[in-house]
Design a protein around this motif. Structure first.
Motif, PDB file in Angstrom:
ATOM      1  N   THR A  68       0.793  -1.233   0.000  1.00 37.80           N
ATOM      2  CA  THR A  68       0.000   0.000   0.000  1.00 37.80           C
ATOM      3  C   THR A  68       0.828   1.288   0.000  1.00 37.80           C
ATOM      4  N   VAL A  69       1.946   1.295   0.655  1.00 42.56           N
ATOM      5  CA  VAL A  69       2.693   2.541   0.841  1.00 42.56           C
ATOM      6  C   VAL A  69       3.305   3.093  -0.451  1.00 42.56           C
ATOM      7  N   PRO A  70       3.986   2.295  -1.268  1.00 44.34           N
ATOM      8  CA  PRO A  70       4.636   2.895  -2.444  1.00 44.34           C
ATOM      9  C   PRO A  70       3.678   3.613  -3.400  1.00 44.34           C
ATOM     10  N   SER A  71       2.569   2.990  -3.752  1.00 41.46           N
ATOM     11  CA  SER A  71       1.642   3.646  -4.681  1.00 41.46           C
ATOM     12  C   SER A  71       1.023   4.892  -4.053  1.00 41.46           C
ATOM     13  N   THR A  72       0.784   4.854  -2.754  1.00 46.43           N
ATOM     14  CA  THR A  72       0.210   6.022  -2.084  1.00 46.43           C
ATOM     15  C   THR A  72       1.216   7.170  -2.046  1.00 46.43           C
ATOM     16  N   LEU A  73       2.482   6.851  -1.823  1.00 51.44           N
ATOM     17  CA  LEU A  73       3.509   7.906  -1.839  1.00 51.44           C
ATOM     18  C   LEU A  73       3.691   8.489  -3.238  1.00 51.44           C
ATOM     19  N   ILE A  74       3.586   7.665  -4.258  1.00 52.65           N
ATOM     20  CA  ILE A  74       3.670   8.185  -5.630  1.00 52.65           C
ATOM     21  C   ILE A  74       2.513   9.148  -5.881  1.00 52.65           C
ATOM     22  N   ALA A  75       1.304   8.742  -5.501  1.00 55.45           N
ATOM     23  CA  ALA A  75       0.138   9.616  -5.679  1.00 55.45           C
ATOM     24  C   ALA A  75       0.287  10.884  -4.839  1.00 55.45           C
ATOM     25  N   MET A  76       0.848  10.766  -3.647  1.00 56.48           N
ATOM     26  CA  MET A  76       1.056  11.939  -2.794  1.00 56.48           C
ATOM     27  C   MET A  76       2.028  12.916  -3.450  1.00 56.48           C
ATOM     28  N   ALA A  77       3.118  12.389  -3.970  1.00 53.98           N
ATOM     29  CA  ALA A  77       4.106  13.251  -4.640  1.00 53.98           C
ATOM     30  C   ALA A  77       3.485  13.957  -5.845  1.00 53.98           C
ATOM     31  N   LEU A  78       2.718  13.223  -6.633  1.00 56.04           N
ATOM     32  CA  LEU A  78       2.067  13.827  -7.794  1.00 56.04           C
ATOM     33  C   LEU A  78       1.034  14.865  -7.361  1.00 56.04           C
ATOM     34  N   ALA A  79       0.313  14.579  -6.277  1.00 60.46           N
ATOM     35  CA  ALA A  79      -0.650  15.551  -5.761  1.00 60.46           C
ATOM     36  C   ALA A  79       0.071  16.820  -5.308  1.00 60.46           C
ATOM     37  N   GLU A  80       1.205  16.653  -4.660  1.00 54.76           N
ATOM     38  CA  GLU A  80       1.962  17.829  -4.209  1.00 54.76           C
ATOM     39  C   GLU A  80       2.475  18.635  -5.401  1.00 54.76           C
ATOM     40  N   ILE A  81       2.992  17.949  -6.396  1.00 59.63           N
ATOM     41  CA  ILE A  81       3.463  18.630  -7.603  1.00 59.63           C
ATOM     42  C   ILE A  81       2.319  19.368  -8.297  1.00 59.63           C
ATOM     43  N   ASN A  82       1.123  18.769  -8.264  1.00 59.05           N
ATOM     44  CA  ASN A  82      -0.028  19.363  -8.949  1.00 59.05           C
ATOM     45  C   ASN A  82      -0.839  20.306  -8.063  1.00 59.05           C
ATOM     46  N   GLY A  83      -0.250  20.754  -6.971  1.00 57.92           N
ATOM     47  CA  GLY A  83      -0.836  21.853  -6.222  1.00 57.92           C
ATOM     48  C   GLY A  83      -1.813  21.518  -5.110  1.00 57.92           C
ATOM     49  N   MET A  84      -1.803  20.291  -4.616  1.00 61.85           N
ATOM     50  CA  MET A  84      -2.664  19.996  -3.465  1.00 61.85           C
ATOM     51  C   MET A  84      -2.254  20.907  -2.316  1.00 61.85           C
ATOM     52  N   PRO A  85      -3.221  21.490  -1.612  1.00 56.90           N
ATOM     53  CA  PRO A  85      -2.870  22.388  -0.502  1.00 56.90           C
ATOM     54  C   PRO A  85      -1.990  21.692   0.545  1.00 56.90           C
ATOM     55  N   VAL A  86      -1.078  22.456   1.100  1.00 52.34           N
ATOM     56  CA  VAL A  86      -0.134  21.909   2.077  1.00 52.34           C
ATOM     57  C   VAL A  86      -0.873  21.298   3.269  1.00 52.34           C
ATOM     58  N   TRP A  87      -1.937  21.961   3.741  1.00 57.19           N
ATOM     59  CA  TRP A  87      -2.683  21.429   4.879  1.00 57.19           C
ATOM     60  C   TRP A  87      -3.241  20.043   4.563  1.00 57.19           C
ATOM     61  N   ALA A  88      -3.700  19.839   3.309  1.00 51.82           N
ATOM     62  CA  ALA A  88      -4.268  18.546   2.914  1.00 51.82           C
ATOM     63  C   ALA A  88      -3.163  17.491   2.799  1.00 51.82           C
ATOM     64  N   LEU A  89      -2.010  17.887   2.308  1.00 53.69           N
ATOM     65  CA  LEU A  89      -0.878  16.953   2.230  1.00 53.69           C
ATOM     66  C   LEU A  89      -0.484  16.479   3.629  1.00 53.69           C
ATOM     67  N   TRP A  90      -0.394  17.420   4.582  1.00 55.32           N
ATOM     68  CA  TRP A  90      -0.057  17.038   5.963  1.00 55.32           C
ATOM     69  C   TRP A  90      -1.154  16.172   6.574  1.00 55.32           C
ATOM     70  N   LEU A  91      -2.402  16.559   6.359  1.00 57.82           N
ATOM     71  CA  LEU A  91      -3.517  15.815   6.937  1.00 57.82           C
ATOM     72  C   LEU A  91      -3.537  14.373   6.438  1.00 57.82           C
ATOM     73  N   PHE A  92      -3.505  14.196   5.133  1.00 60.41           N
ATOM     74  CA  PHE A  92      -3.614  12.844   4.594  1.00 60.41           C
ATOM     75  C   PHE A  92      -2.291  12.080   4.660  1.00 60.41           C
ATOM     76  N   GLY A  93      -1.167  12.798   4.687  1.00 63.87           N
ATOM     77  CA  GLY A  93       0.118  12.139   4.901  1.00 63.87           C
ATOM     78  C   GLY A  93       0.211  11.552   6.298  1.00 63.87           C
TER      79      GLY A  93
END
Length: 132
Positions: free
Chosen positions: A56-81
């Motif tokens: 589960t972790v590798p694919s989720t981290l890839i999606a997280m990185a892409l979300a961060e690159i594509n402008g997901m708000p920092v608060w949401a990155l911290w929350l879901f991370g």
């Protein structure tokens, strides 16, 4: 744009995988089970803890990185991370201790929530970008 949140979450999770891997290896040494699980329940639980983390972790981290690159708000990155980290910790603790229980299902629920958030953002942001 440089990533700020994903490297921290990735670092925590990579370091968390070390003891999960060592627990499997230690049990193999202790029981002299070199392949598969030999029917040893402790080894089976340790292998599933490590395996589920690895599934589960590798694919989720890839999606997280892409979300961060594509402008997901920092608060949401911290929350879901942190949701992902908490989910993996609760899931692992439950499987290692008893194998089944509320921690296992709630840990997967938290993991799925993080997967949904990052995967959803990737789809939404990719669609939004392609229609500009």
């Amino acid at each position: 744009m440089s990533m700020i949140v994903t490297p921290v979450i990735a670092g925590i999770l990579v370091l968390a995988q070390i003891p999960l891997t060592l627990l499997v290896g230690y049990r193999r040494l202790k029981t002299d089970i070199r392949f598969l699980d030999g029917g040893d329940e402790t080894l089976i639980r340790r292998m599933r803890t490590h395996g589920n983390f690895t599934e589960t972790v590798p694919s989720t981290l890839i999606a997280m990185a892409l979300a961060e690159i594509n402008g997901m708000p920092v608060w949401a990155l911290w929350l879901f991370g942190t949701t992902l980290v908490a989910g993996r910790a609760v899931h692992a603790a439950q499987i290692l201790s008893t194998g089944w229980g509320l921690g296992r299902s709630s840990g997967m629920g938290l993991t799925f929530l993080a997967m949904l958030a990052f995967g959803g953002w990737c789809l939404w942001s990719g669609t939004a970008i392609s229609t500009r």
